[in-house]
Design an enzyme around this catalytic site. Structure first.
Site, PDB file in Angstrom:
ATOM      1  N   ASN A  23      -1.113  18.284  16.765  1.00 31.92           N
ATOM      2  CA  ASN A  23      -2.397  18.378  16.060  1.00 31.92           C
ATOM      3  C   ASN A  23      -3.492  17.798  16.943  1.00 31.92           C
ATOM      4  O   ASN A  23      -3.226  17.377  18.065  1.00 31.92           O
ATOM      5  CB  ASN A  23      -2.305  17.649  14.712  1.00 31.92           C
ATOM      6  CG  ASN A  23      -1.916  16.197  14.895  1.00 31.92           C
ATOM      7  OD1 ASN A  23      -2.683  15.406  15.432  1.00 31.92           O
ATOM      8  ND2 ASN A  23      -0.715  15.846  14.486  1.00 31.92           N
TER       9      ASN A  23
ATOM     10  N   PHE B 218      -3.857   6.256   6.174  1.00 29.49           N
ATOM     11  CA  PHE B 218      -5.054   7.048   6.441  1.00 29.49           C
ATOM     12  C   PHE B 218      -4.902   8.385   5.741  1.00 29.49           C
ATOM     13  O   PHE B 218      -3.780   8.879   5.581  1.00 29.49           O
ATOM     14  CB  PHE B 218      -5.239   7.274   7.956  1.00 29.49           C
ATOM     15  CG  PHE B 218      -6.035   6.183   8.624  1.00 29.49           C
ATOM     16  CD1 PHE B 218      -5.506   4.918   8.779  1.00 29.49           C
ATOM     17  CD2 PHE B 218      -7.329   6.430   9.080  1.00 29.49           C
ATOM     18  CE1 PHE B 218      -6.237   3.907   9.379  1.00 29.49           C
ATOM     19  CE2 PHE B 218      -8.076   5.427   9.683  1.00 29.49           C
ATOM     20  CZ  PHE B 218      -7.528   4.155   9.831  1.00 29.49           C
TER      21      PHE B 218
HETATM   22  N1  CTP Z   1       2.275  10.032   7.309  1.00 29.91           N
HETATM   23  C1  CTP Z   1       3.507   9.518   7.632  1.00 29.91           C
HETATM   24  N2  CTP Z   1       4.550  10.356   7.841  1.00 29.91           N
HETATM   25  C2  CTP Z   1       4.421  11.686   7.722  1.00 29.91           C
HETATM   26  C3  CTP Z   1       3.150  12.241   7.384  1.00 29.91           C
HETATM   27  C4  CTP Z   1       2.104  11.373   7.171  1.00 29.91           C
HETATM   28  O1  CTP Z   1       3.636   8.292   7.754  1.00 29.91           O
HETATM   29  N3  CTP Z   1       5.461  12.472   7.949  1.00 29.91           N
HETATM   30  C5  CTP Z   1       1.150   9.099   7.067  1.00 29.91           C
HETATM   31  C6  CTP Z   1      -0.008   9.212   8.044  1.00 29.91           C
HETATM   32  O2  CTP Z   1       0.187   8.352   9.153  1.00 29.91           O
HETATM   33  C7  CTP Z   1      -1.193   8.787   7.185  1.00 29.91           C
HETATM   34  C8  CTP Z   1      -0.774   9.177   5.781  1.00 29.91           C
HETATM   35  O3  CTP Z   1       0.617   9.410   5.820  1.00 29.91           O
HETATM   36  O4  CTP Z   1      -1.342   7.385   7.195  1.00 29.91           O
HETATM   37  C9  CTP Z   1      -1.446  10.375   5.229  1.00 29.91           C
HETATM   38  O5  CTP Z   1      -1.268  11.479   6.012  1.00 29.91           O
HETATM   39  P1  CTP Z   1      -1.813  12.906   5.561  1.00 29.91           P
HETATM   40  O6  CTP Z   1      -1.321  13.924   6.521  1.00 29.91           O
HETATM   41  O7  CTP Z   1      -3.279  12.837   5.296  1.00 29.91           O
HETATM   42  O8  CTP Z   1      -1.155  13.081   4.186  1.00 29.91           O
HETATM   43  P2  CTP Z   1       0.220  13.604   3.739  1.00 29.91           P
HETATM   44  O9  CTP Z   1       0.825  12.555   2.875  1.00 29.91           O
HETATM   45  O10 CTP Z   1       1.040  14.071   4.885  1.00 29.91           O
HETATM   46  O11 CTP Z   1      -0.186  14.803   2.788  1.00 29.91           O
HETATM   47  P3  CTP Z   1      -0.928  16.205   3.110  1.00 29.91           P
HETATM   48  O12 CTP Z   1      -0.545  16.580   4.519  1.00 29.91           O
HETATM   49  O13 CTP Z   1      -0.398  17.095   2.100  1.00 29.91           O
HETATM   50  O14 CTP Z   1      -2.389  15.920   2.956  1.00 29.91           O
END
Ligand code: CTP
Length: 416
Positions: free
Chosen positions: A209, A323
């Site tokens: 990403n 975050f």
């Molecule tokens: N995160 C994590 N592990 C993952 C995905 C996300 O620890 N496999 C953590 C990120 O580091 C961030 C938080 O979750 O602190 C939110 O990430 P985000 O991508 O915004 O949210 P998701 O929970 O993955 O949900 P979505 O993608 O549906 O928005």
């Protein structure tokens, strides 16, 4: 960063003395009052007028200079000093300060100072590796002085080895660490994740990403400068890792999961700024996937949600901050993540807002906790990092004594 601070630079007789001119200039630009004290030998390498022009202050060499403003100038200066760096530090001066000798302006002032003291040795590698010099450095450390290890490289005398004074940028970072911020996070262990995970498709390709790691690196740096013991678990990032942190490099979500879960139990605070892949290729080809006619599909499987795991395994007193990057319904979606993942705070931003998101040096975030939403104005990522740490200290009942980054008024923050 250094406004209101007095930085004393002690310059001794070494060819590296010329590099201190650019350090003095960097410090001045950050608002510091820079005082330079030279040994007599140092004046053979660089003229005191250079420092006087750059700092606007008289460069001190002679303890008995009759033009001094104060009758006991070395004591007056020692009282004002926020930090004292000797760089380049010759073997002779290191021996003197290790044993409390004070026979010139530099060493008398150094002995009278009670501020943080830093020494950057610079000399021929044979002198540097001499056990007497090494013992003297150890003595300096036992008295609480910080010794910056010299770099390895080509030395002015033609030899190659350890003894090269670090570049001014590195010396600058040490000064900032010593003097710029109160150590309100001292004794705290903080784990920060940052960067973009990479999920391999084959030996050539991967899914990733746009995260550059800037926000997470800013949090790690700010925490280290405020005295925390910082572990930075970093996936791919496009910026240099900050100094003074323990860096754990990882590539994939799986590697990040392993690194984070292994270190989690020990941490007082965990800040998960990394952009972690939610899906990875279900099969990773050992060989390069060759193209064929027609389309190609890659089956993806879910990765572990590291933050959710941390929420389940959160120990008493541990603070968990996530975050949330959204493009719509930022507040509702972020609040839902806060609850679902058992977080104490979530830092939400909307990728579509100007000045927020990937790659920029600024961010526009809302700090969301169980009972509060604090909307911050557009700030640099460094400023956001400090605000976030201020809030963590407040929430854990340890308000920063100086209001660190200037606490915002409710009008400015849009607190509700
Ligand atoms: N995160 C994590 N592990 C993952 C995905 C996300 O620890 N496999 C953590 C990120 O580091 C961030 C938080 O979750 O602190 C939110 O990430 P985000 O991508 O915004 O949210 P998701 O929970 O993955 O949900 P979505 O993608 O549906 O928005």
């Amino acid at each position: 960063m250094l406004k209101g601070k007095t930085v004393v630079l002690g310059v001794t007789g070494s060819i590296a003395a010329y590099k201190i001119a650019s350090l003095a200039s960097m410090l001045k630009k950050q608002g510091a009052d820079v005082e330079v004290i030279m040994t007599k030998n140092a004046t053979n390498f660089i003229n005191p007028i250079t420092f006087e022009s750059l700092t606007g202050n008289k460069c001190l060499v002679d303890t008995f200079d009759r033009n001094f403003q104060f009758s006991v100038e070395h004591v007056a200066l020692a009282k004002r000093a926020s930090v004292f760096l000797i760089a380049p530090a010759s073997a002779n001066v290191i021996a003197k300060v290790a044993h409390g000798l004070a026979d010139d302006m530099l060493t008398t002032t150094f002995l009278a100072c009670q501020c943080p003291k830093i020494i950057a040795p610079a000399m021929n590698t044979r002198m540097y590796t001499n056990p007497i010099l090494q013992d003297n450095l150890k003595i300096c450390e036992t008295y609480g002085m910080e010794v910056i290890a010299p770099a390895d490289g080509y030395l002015a005398c033609g030899d190659t080895g350890a003894g090269k004074m670090p570049e001014p940028e590195e010396l600058f970072d040490y000064i900032v660490k010593a003097a710029a911020f109160p150590k309100d996070l001292a004794g705290k262990k903080i784990l920060v994740t940052a960067g973009a995970t990479m999920e391999a498709i084959d030996p050539v390709r991967y899914i990733t990403n746009h995260s550059t790691g800037k926000m997470g690196y800013a949090v790690a740096k700010a925490a280290a400068l405020r005295g925390a013991e910082v572990t930075l678990v970093s996936a791919h990032a496009e910026v240099k890792p900050p100094r003074f942190v323990k860096l754990v490099p990882v590539k994939s979500a799986r590697e990040m999961f392993e690194a984070v879960t292994a270190a989690a139990a020990d941490q007082d605070v965990i800040v998960k700024a990394a952009a972690v892949a939610d899906y990875r290729p279900a099969e990773v080809s050992d060989e390069k996937v060759k193209k064929k006619d027609g389309d190609l599909s890659i089956r993806l499987e879910r990765t572990d949600d590291i933050l959710a795991w941390l929420g389940v395994h959160k120990r008493d007193g541990q603070f968990l901050c996530g975050f949330s990057m959204e493009t719509q319904n930022m507040l509702e979606n972020s609040r839902a993540k806060l609850k679902k993942k058992n977080l104490d705070m979530i830092v939400a931003n909307n990728l579509k807002v100007e000045g927020a998101g990937f790659g920029t040096d600024t961010n526009v975030v809302t700090l969301i906790t169980g009972d509060r939403e604090t909307e911050l104005p557009k700030l640099t990522k460094d400023e956001v990092a400090h605000r976030l740490l201020d809030t963590i200290l407040e929430m854990t009942g340890e308000t920063s004594p100086l209001g660190m980054t200037g606490k915002s008024s409710p009008e400015e923050t849009g607190e509700s």
